[in-house]
Design a protein around this motif. Sequence first.
Motif, PDB file in Angstrom:
ATOM      1  N   MET A 109      37.434  45.101  37.799  1.00 50.93           N
ATOM      2  CA  MET A 109      36.725  44.830  38.742  1.00 50.93           C
ATOM      3  C   MET A 109      37.047  43.108  38.404  1.00 50.93           C
ATOM      4  SD  MET A 109      34.758  46.263  41.586  1.00 50.93           S
ATOM      5  CE  MET A 109      35.348  47.468  41.124  1.00 50.93           C
ATOM      6  N   THR A 110      37.207  42.624  36.860  1.00 50.65           N
ATOM      7  CA  THR A 110      36.872  41.321  37.222  1.00 50.65           C
ATOM      8  C   THR A 110      37.888  40.726  36.564  1.00 50.65           C
ATOM      9  OG1 THR A 110      36.265  41.899  33.917  1.00 50.65           O
ATOM     10  CG2 THR A 110      34.462  41.332  35.909  1.00 50.65           C
ATOM     11  N   THR A 111      39.275  41.254  36.584  1.00 44.94           N
ATOM     12  CA  THR A 111      40.836  40.889  35.957  1.00 44.94           C
ATOM     13  C   THR A 111      41.457  40.324  37.388  1.00 44.94           C
ATOM     14  OG1 THR A 111      41.177  42.236  35.064  1.00 44.94           O
ATOM     15  CG2 THR A 111      43.010  41.663  35.834  1.00 44.94           C
ATOM     16  N   PRO A 112      41.181  39.046  37.687  1.00 45.78           N
ATOM     17  CA  PRO A 112      41.657  39.027  39.448  1.00 45.78           C
ATOM     18  C   PRO A 112      43.160  38.607  39.695  1.00 45.78           C
ATOM     19  CG  PRO A 112      41.112  36.997  37.576  1.00 45.78           C
ATOM     20  CD  PRO A 112      41.411  38.085  36.527  1.00 45.78           C
ATOM     21  N   VAL A 113      42.882  39.198  40.532  1.00 45.17           N
ATOM     22  CA  VAL A 113      44.467  39.615  41.430  1.00 45.17           C
ATOM     23  C   VAL A 113      44.547  38.853  42.551  1.00 45.17           C
ATOM     24  CG1 VAL A 113      44.785  42.272  40.139  1.00 45.17           C
ATOM     25  CG2 VAL A 113      43.453  41.991  42.243  1.00 45.17           C
ATOM     26  N   PRO A 114      45.649  39.587  43.612  1.00 46.06           N
ATOM     27  CA  PRO A 114      45.753  38.588  44.922  1.00 46.06           C
ATOM     28  C   PRO A 114      45.847  40.272  45.952  1.00 46.06           C
ATOM     29  CG  PRO A 114      48.035  39.093  44.260  1.00 46.06           C
ATOM     30  CD  PRO A 114      47.406  39.221  42.500  1.00 46.06           C
ATOM     31  N   GLU A 153      42.407  36.125  42.450  1.00 49.67           N
ATOM     32  CA  GLU A 153      40.744  37.110  42.587  1.00 49.67           C
ATOM     33  C   GLU A 153      39.808  38.062  42.465  1.00 49.67           C
ATOM     34  OE1 GLU A 153      40.303  33.473  46.073  1.00 49.67           O
ATOM     35  OE2 GLU A 153      39.940  35.103  46.869  1.00 49.67           O
ATOM     36  N   ARG A 154      39.277  37.606  41.801  1.00 49.34           N
ATOM     37  CA  ARG A 154      38.369  38.993  41.133  1.00 49.34           C
ATOM     38  C   ARG A 154      37.837  39.395  42.330  1.00 49.34           C
ATOM     39  NH1 ARG A 154      33.973  37.512  37.476  1.00 49.34           N
ATOM     40  NH2 ARG A 154      31.997  39.154  37.602  1.00 49.34           N
ATOM     41  N   LYS A 155      37.487  40.297  42.204  1.00 49.51           N
ATOM     42  CA  LYS A 155      36.514  41.208  43.588  1.00 49.51           C
ATOM     43  C   LYS A 155      34.593  41.437  43.791  1.00 49.51           C
ATOM     44  CE  LYS A 155      40.160  45.195  43.035  1.00 49.51           C
ATOM     45  NZ  LYS A 155      40.842  44.370  42.445  1.00 49.51           N
ATOM     46  N   TYR A 156      33.996  41.442  44.645  1.00 51.23           N
ATOM     47  CA  TYR A 156      33.054  41.406  44.572  1.00 51.23           C
ATOM     48  C   TYR A 156      32.248  43.337  44.424  1.00 51.23           C
ATOM     49  CZ  TYR A 156      32.841  36.663  45.299  1.00 51.23           C
ATOM     50  OH  TYR A 156      32.493  35.280  45.669  1.00 51.23           O
ATOM     51  N   LEU A 157      31.729  43.435  43.728  1.00 49.72           N
ATOM     52  CA  LEU A 157      30.885  44.478  43.439  1.00 49.72           C
ATOM     53  C   LEU A 157      28.792  44.409  44.019  1.00 49.72           C
ATOM     54  CD1 LEU A 157      31.117  48.178  43.435  1.00 49.72           C
ATOM     55  CD2 LEU A 157      31.085  47.087  41.007  1.00 49.72           C
ATOM     56  N   TYR A 158      28.950  45.724  44.918  1.00 51.36           N
ATOM     57  CA  TYR A 158      26.674  44.990  45.702  1.00 51.36           C
ATOM     58  C   TYR A 158      26.723  46.372  45.083  1.00 51.36           C
ATOM     59  CZ  TYR A 158      28.123  40.548  47.091  1.00 51.36           C
ATOM     60  OH  TYR A 158      29.379  39.533  47.708  1.00 51.36           O
ATOM     61  N   THR A 205      29.266  42.852  39.799  1.00 51.91           N
ATOM     62  CA  THR A 205      30.755  42.844  38.992  1.00 51.91           C
ATOM     63  C   THR A 205      30.776  42.816  37.624  1.00 51.91           C
ATOM     64  OG1 THR A 205      30.922  41.781  40.952  1.00 51.91           O
ATOM     65  CG2 THR A 205      32.950  41.566  39.561  1.00 51.91           C
ATOM     66  N   ASP A 206      30.653  41.595  37.691  1.00 52.83           N
ATOM     67  CA  ASP A 206      30.506  42.277  35.560  1.00 52.83           C
ATOM     68  C   ASP A 206      29.615  43.052  34.755  1.00 52.83           C
ATOM     69  OD1 ASP A 206      31.481  39.000  36.279  1.00 52.83           O
ATOM     70  OD2 ASP A 206      29.481  38.350  35.586  1.00 52.83           O
ATOM     71  N   GLN A 207      29.432  43.503  35.443  1.00 56.88           N
ATOM     72  CA  GLN A 207      28.753  45.179  34.930  1.00 56.88           C
ATOM     73  C   GLN A 207      29.969  46.460  34.924  1.00 56.88           C
ATOM     74  OE1 GLN A 207      24.912  45.659  35.176  1.00 56.88           O
ATOM     75  NE2 GLN A 207      24.877  44.701  35.837  1.00 56.88           N
ATOM     76  N   ALA A 208      30.786  46.504  35.864  1.00 60.17           N
ATOM     77  CA  ALA A 208      31.848  47.392  36.014  1.00 60.17           C
ATOM     78  C   ALA A 208      33.200  47.644  35.606  1.00 60.17           C
ATOM     79  CB  ALA A 208      31.909  46.973  37.574  1.00 60.17           C
TER      80      ALA A 208
END
Length: 636
Positions: A482-487, A458-463, A475-478
């Motif tokens: 941040m956007t590449t899915p990893v476990p 899953e991707r991350k969440y950045l706030y 997240t999408d700007q970072a």
Amino acid sequence: MSPSRPEIPSCPGIWSRRKLLRSLSATALVLGLEDVLALAIPPQQAPGTMAPQQNSRPEYNAPARPAPKALPSAVTGTPLGVSFIDVAKQSGLNARTIYGGEHKNKYLLETTGCGVAFYDYDHDDWIDIFLVNGTRLEGFPKGQEPVCRLFKNNRDGTFTDVTLKAGLARSGWGQGVCVGDYNNDGWDDLFITYYGQNALFRNNGDGTFTDVTAKAGLLQATTRWNSGCAFLDYDRDGHLDLFVSNYIDFDIKTAPDPAAAGCAYKGIQVACGPPGLQGGKNILYHNNGDGTFTDVSERAGILDTIGTYGLSVAVADLDDDGWPDIYVANDSTAATLYQNQKNGTFKDVAIESGVAYSPDGKPQAGMGVSIADFNRDGLLDIVKTNFAGDTASLYQNLGGLNFDDRTYLSGIGINTRYLGWGVGFFDMDNDGWPDILICNGHVYPEVDGSHTDAPYAERKYLYRNLRNGQFEEVTDQAGSGMTTPVPARGCAFGDYDNNGTVDVVVNCINAMPQLLRCDSTLNRNWIKIRTVGVKSNRTGIGARIKVTAQNTSSGKPLVQIDEVRSGGSYFSQNDLRIHFGLDQAKTADVEIRWPSGQTDSLKNLDANRLYVIQEGGKILKSDPLRGLGGKAEGKK
């Protein structure tokens, strides 16, 4: 009134939520949880409904909430100015973490994964990386077992695997890691939790370590599922004690085949647990001051909690009385908040403090935890990650050990799809306001290829902190990191390249780690503090640091606090050098309140430097930290 129900005060109007819950918390095992919370929560906030428990954790359905109204902010909608790029491969982090089955798990043991540490083991002020590793049910041929890995920072953006030389090549079901100088010899030591037997490695100061688990009195008589850990000086005697959370009482040698139980997640058969299983008991070890520890869990009140299934732990002085408290993220039950009673004992006050449950009074499947003053009011707040289908939790400290759940009002309640593990407050853009990163990854590998809407990687969440009590997901700007899915599982925060921005290392399950380099175009200032105790423990764990900067872009003083702490996130250890963003300020005043009670004040320290400060106010080192290639974030 039923005999099983206590008499409720007849004048609820004069009873605060905290007072009422304190009066009821002792009877929570008699009253149903729904009964207690229905009394304690106003009607408009009464508990909602929970879906049937088909899976191993509550499948929480949060009620629909309106999104918070956006308040005026100078930040909202502006370019982020930072991006995170995964540089693990080119940096030499080439050790794959092995943990349980890749496509199917038989036992819950195969799901939890491992933590990671940013750990300056050689004290050169270039942080190194320690990756906890695991194993598989079927085991490995002798000599081919996965082992934990220590990577030395080469100061050029790359790392060298020094595990064998250091003597840290231990195998097993590794879980968490925490760092602290337990013997006050000036070298930070390493503690690793395991399902099975924990390990304490003494740092010899020459690049090698010695396993002193038995010598230190830390051998365990029974098989325990140890999880999160943290060094702390709970009695303020100058010697670091050790807290270890425990998950489930589980012995794989005698455990029945879980397939017969038929546990399911959204129609998919998965590993069972933890509800219905016997919860583990947390442990508090007292440092005897002679290199040994004594288990004082029972007499210290550590066993007397409502919640169980402990995972991650974070230590902080949450009531600002000078004594460290302990917060534990529990899976599927109430979280635990051990308030330090200042006499060698603790009391679980999570329920009456408002940090035990969701806003609607539901137990949550807590995973990771981080602590910081996100709204800069001088009080330390809590963020906790939870299971898929639920939000993360944000608890704002109101003072007096009262907290208000700000999950929805802050804006972080908008995301429920992914399952959070590692988490951290960190100032990604050096504006002096803590942001939040949540590392996600599903718990069940079986979801891949299924009809569920949540993948395993899953991707991350950045706030981004909007400086008004709210956060904006960016997240999408970072960047691709941040956007590449990893476990993902554990993650840690620190400035590995010494350029003045905070980077992130992520330990993934059955995958390579990530090293997320923070690249900034903002040119803002910062300051770092590393503490050296004298009367206090040598690492300075528990020291509270207050930084005040003038001449910021807002025209107002920028006042921040943080503490030196061991453990946190999910099973992980952050850089022990405390980082403060200063915006445009070129100097800062620093105040340190040490665990011994001594307070040191230092005025007009130049920005963009690391200061190593000894208890008593002596500056042992003032380093501009030019970073790789002589460049660093910050204005002169």
